[in-house]
Design an enzyme around this catalytic site. Structure first.
Site, short mmCIF file in Angstrom:
data_model
loop_
_atom_site.label_atom_id
_atom_site.label_comp_id
_atom_site.label_asym_id
_atom_site.label_seq_id
_atom_site.Cartn_x
_atom_site.Cartn_y
_atom_site.Cartn_z
CG ASN A 1 -3.12 17.01 12.18
OD1 ASN A 1 -2.22 16.85 12.99
ND2 ASN A 1 -2.92 17.54 11.00
CD GLU B 1 7.46 19.51 9.18
OE1 GLU B 1 6.82 20.02 8.23
OE2 GLU B 1 8.47 18.84 9.04
CB CYS C 1 -0.27 20.41 7.63
SG CYS C 1 0.73 18.93 7.62
CD GLU D 1 -3.58 24.98 7.36
OE1 GLU D 1 -3.23 25.66 8.34
OE2 GLU D 1 -3.04 23.91 7.04
P1 NAD Z 1 -4.33 25.83 18.12
O1 NAD Z 1 -3.46 26.83 17.43
O2 NAD Z 1 -4.96 26.17 19.41
O3 NAD Z 1 -3.53 24.46 18.34
C1 NAD Z 1 -2.80 23.81 17.33
C2 NAD Z 1 -1.80 22.88 18.00
O4 NAD Z 1 -0.78 23.65 18.62
C3 NAD Z 1 -2.43 22.05 19.13
O5 NAD Z 1 -1.87 20.77 19.11
C4 NAD Z 1 -2.05 22.80 20.40
O6 NAD Z 1 -1.94 21.94 21.52
C5 NAD Z 1 -0.73 23.39 20.03
N1 NAD Z 1 -0.43 24.65 20.69
C6 NAD Z 1 -1.22 25.75 20.75
N2 NAD Z 1 -0.61 26.75 21.43
C7 NAD Z 1 0.60 26.24 21.81
C8 NAD Z 1 1.69 26.79 22.54
N3 NAD Z 1 1.72 28.05 22.98
N4 NAD Z 1 2.76 25.98 22.76
C9 NAD Z 1 2.77 24.71 22.30
N5 NAD Z 1 1.78 24.16 21.61
C10 NAD Z 1 0.71 24.91 21.36
O7 NAD Z 1 -5.45 25.51 17.10
P2 NAD Z 1 -6.41 24.29 16.93
O8 NAD Z 1 -7.79 24.82 16.90
O9 NAD Z 1 -6.13 23.13 17.80
O10 NAD Z 1 -5.97 23.94 15.46
C11 NAD Z 1 -6.24 24.91 14.47
C12 NAD Z 1 -5.07 25.31 13.67
O11 NAD Z 1 -3.88 24.64 14.01
C13 NAD Z 1 -5.35 24.93 12.24
O12 NAD Z 1 -5.92 26.04 11.59
C14 NAD Z 1 -4.03 24.57 11.67
O13 NAD Z 1 -3.46 25.66 11.00
C15 NAD Z 1 -3.16 24.27 12.86
N6 NAD Z 1 -2.80 22.85 12.93
C16 NAD Z 1 -1.85 22.46 12.08
C17 NAD Z 1 -1.46 21.14 12.09
C18 NAD Z 1 -0.41 20.67 11.14
O14 NAD Z 1 -0.33 19.48 10.90
N7 NAD Z 1 0.43 21.55 10.62
C19 NAD Z 1 -2.05 20.26 12.97
C20 NAD Z 1 -3.04 20.69 13.83
C21 NAD Z 1 -3.40 22.04 13.81
#
Ligand code: NAD
Length: 476
Positions: free
Chosen positions: A152, A250, A284, A381
């Site tokens: 993001n 985070e 976030c 969220e």
């Molecule tokens: P997701 O859970 O698949 O991925 C979120 C992030 O985590 C991605 O960058 C992904 O590469 C990473 N990730 C996923 N599984 C991982 C693992 N096992 N090890 C290391 N990294 C891993 O979901 P998404 O569809 O990409 O994003 C959706 C959710 O992720 C949102 O609902 C939000 O809660 C969260 N998110 C949070 C932030 C933040 O700034 N806190 C940023 C991006 C996404």
């Protein structure tokens, strides 16, 4: 603009496809493939870990002012390359170009902050006890750090992970989000061009779970810094427990905004709409649950809906666009599921509520009312362009709603009453609180959450501390 070739960086050296598996990087505004991203093999990850061991020995021995020069030079290079890098970030993530430029400046400022703060990793000398002894408390770099940065903020998130580790004297393996690979690689390129020694930094991509298991599973890694969702954060903490690696998490939030009767409603509206739909709500600390005191509730909601309706949604590369697409197709599915659930729960859709009728992962700016407190939208969220409206009657009720969920990342309030403002600072359970402002993140300030939103902070003096260990030496 031409999209650069994708690659990996292993121990400071570029690697291209060379027979590795690959995955496409997609432009969310057009659904076109931008390039093919090589995925790191197990051998690549082992090499990155070995490089991190060597790089740590090299980099910790470089004096902090010299380390700072590299970080400052990288900041300068980022600014020189602003237009090119911002365009890459927008092509990969979708946010309007103006927002990518602001983010690039944020990345440069983060490098400058850690360039300075790394020189202030002070220890202390204790009074002799007993007399004649020498007792010192020292701060040392923790060791090789593994950083996981989401899509993001494709420039800002990698800069946070890299800046803290490098400022403290640690080597680092970064796994940015695959969706926004080239933006992260440009941040890394600036560091390499600024003179970062070989072995100190690796940037790897692949299947996230496989990479995190491999890297965090290694005893080489002494700290894990993750930004992302709460479920993934918990999994990474379990992995880190095996080697007792330190963690900074985070994670998500569900930003409450309390708008009191005495607020400057027009100012609150202007700021709220801009902040809510920034990066299509995929932030976030995005404000999401708007609790508005009864006397100004209708005025606030009507004003919000009108402003949301005026937003220009489109390809972030085009002039005049206020909101781009969602970053990938999984977010569209998530938004559609959320809308179906909200409507079934009785929500009134004041505006938006659907995917836009065009190519690309566009979703309309959405405002919902009348949701039950236990509905999915009010408890999980949304991470999208969705604002939820609910009235409240008094201070206690407002604070109850703000604190009701198991998260505590960012909270906001609008009031002209100083006593209310100062009580909110005491009563809200949140890592960051903005009162009459959404500006809650500057390089000097700690960025992090409480409760299930995570632990530890990035930036501020706390950001450097997350990459340091404390050592006590007693000499008789
Ligand atoms: P997701 O859970 O698949 O991925 C979120 C992030 O985590 C991605 O960058 C992904 O590469 C990473 N990730 C996923 N599984 C991982 C693992 N096992 N090890 C290391 N990294 C891993 O979901 P998404 O569809 O990409 O994003 C959706 C959710 O992720 C949102 O609902 C939000 O809660 C969260 N998110 C949070 C932030 C933040 O700034 N806190 C940023 C991006 C996404």
């Amino acid at each position: 603009m031409e999209y650069p070739d994708l690659g990996l960086i292993i121990g400071g050296k570029w690697r291209s496809g060379e027979g590795r598996d690959s995955m496409p990087v997609i432009n969310p505004a057009t659904e076109e493939t931008l390039g093919d991203l090589p995925m790191a093999t197990a051998a690549d990850l082992d090499e990155a870990l070995e490089a991190a061991e060597r790089g740590f020995k090299v980099w910790r021995a470089v004096p902090p002012n010299e380390r700072g020069k590299v970080l400052r030079k990288a900041a300068e290079l980022l600014r020189e390359r602003r237009d090119r890098i911002a365009a890459i970030a927008t092509m990969e993530e979708g946010k309007p170009l103006a927002q990518s430029r602001v983010e690039l400046e944020m990345a440069a400022e983060i490098f400058e902050w850690y360039a300075e703060e790394g020189r202030r990793a002070y220890g202390r000398v204790l009074t002799p006890y007993p007399a004649g002894t020498r007792m010192t408390v020292r701060k040392e770099p923790v060791g090789p750090v593994a950083g996981f940065a989401p899509w993001n903020f494709p420039l800002g998130n990698p800069a946070r992970k890299l800046g803290a580790a490098l400022g403290a004297g640690c080597s680092v393996i970064l796994k940015p989000a695959e969706e926004t690979a080239n933006a992260a690689l440009e941040v890394a390129r600036a560091l390499m061009d600024a003179g970062l020694p070989d072995d100190v930094m690796s940037v790897v991509f692949g299947v996230p779970q496989q990479i995190s298991e491999h890297i965090i599973g290694s005893p080489t890694i002494r700290a894990v810094h993750f930004t992302g969702s709460i479920p993934v954060g918990k999994e990474l903490m379990k992995l880190a427990a095996n080697t007792m690696a330190r963690t900074t998490m985070e994670l998500g939030g569900h930003g409450p905004v309390l708008v009191f009767d005495d607020a400057d409603v027009e100012a609150a509206l202007d700021q709220s709409v801009m902040s809510k739909f920034r990066n299509a709500g995929q932030v976030c600390v995005s404000p999401t649950r708007f609790f508005v005191q009864e006397k100004v509730y209708d005025k606030f909601v009507d004003g919000f809906v009108q402003r949301a309706g005026r937003l220009n949604v489109g390809n972030g590369l085009e002039d005049g666009v206020d909101m781009g697409p969602l970053a990938h197709d999984r977010r569209i599915t998530a938004m559609e599921d959320l809308m179906a659930d909200s409507k079934a729960a009785g929500a009134e859709v004041r505006i938006g509520g659907s995917r836009s009728n065009r190519k690309g992962y566009f979703f309309e700016p959405t405002v919902l009312e009348n949701l039950p407190d236990d509905s999915k939208a009010m408890t999980e969220e949304p991470f999208g362009p969705v604002a939820l409206m609910r009235p409240f009657s008094d201070y206690e009720e407002a604070v109850h709603h703000a604190n009701r969920l198991p998260y505590g990342l960012a909270a906001y309030a609008f009031t002209r009453d100083h006593r209310t403002a100062s009580r909110l600072g005491d009563d809200i359970e949140s890592g960051m609180i903005g009162i009459n402002t959404f500006r809650i993140s500057v390089p000097e300030s700690p960025f992090g959450g409480v409760k299930q939103s995570g632990h530890g902070s990035e930036e501020g003096i706390e950001g450097l501390e997350s990459c340091l260990v404390t050592k006590f030496v007693s000499e008789a």
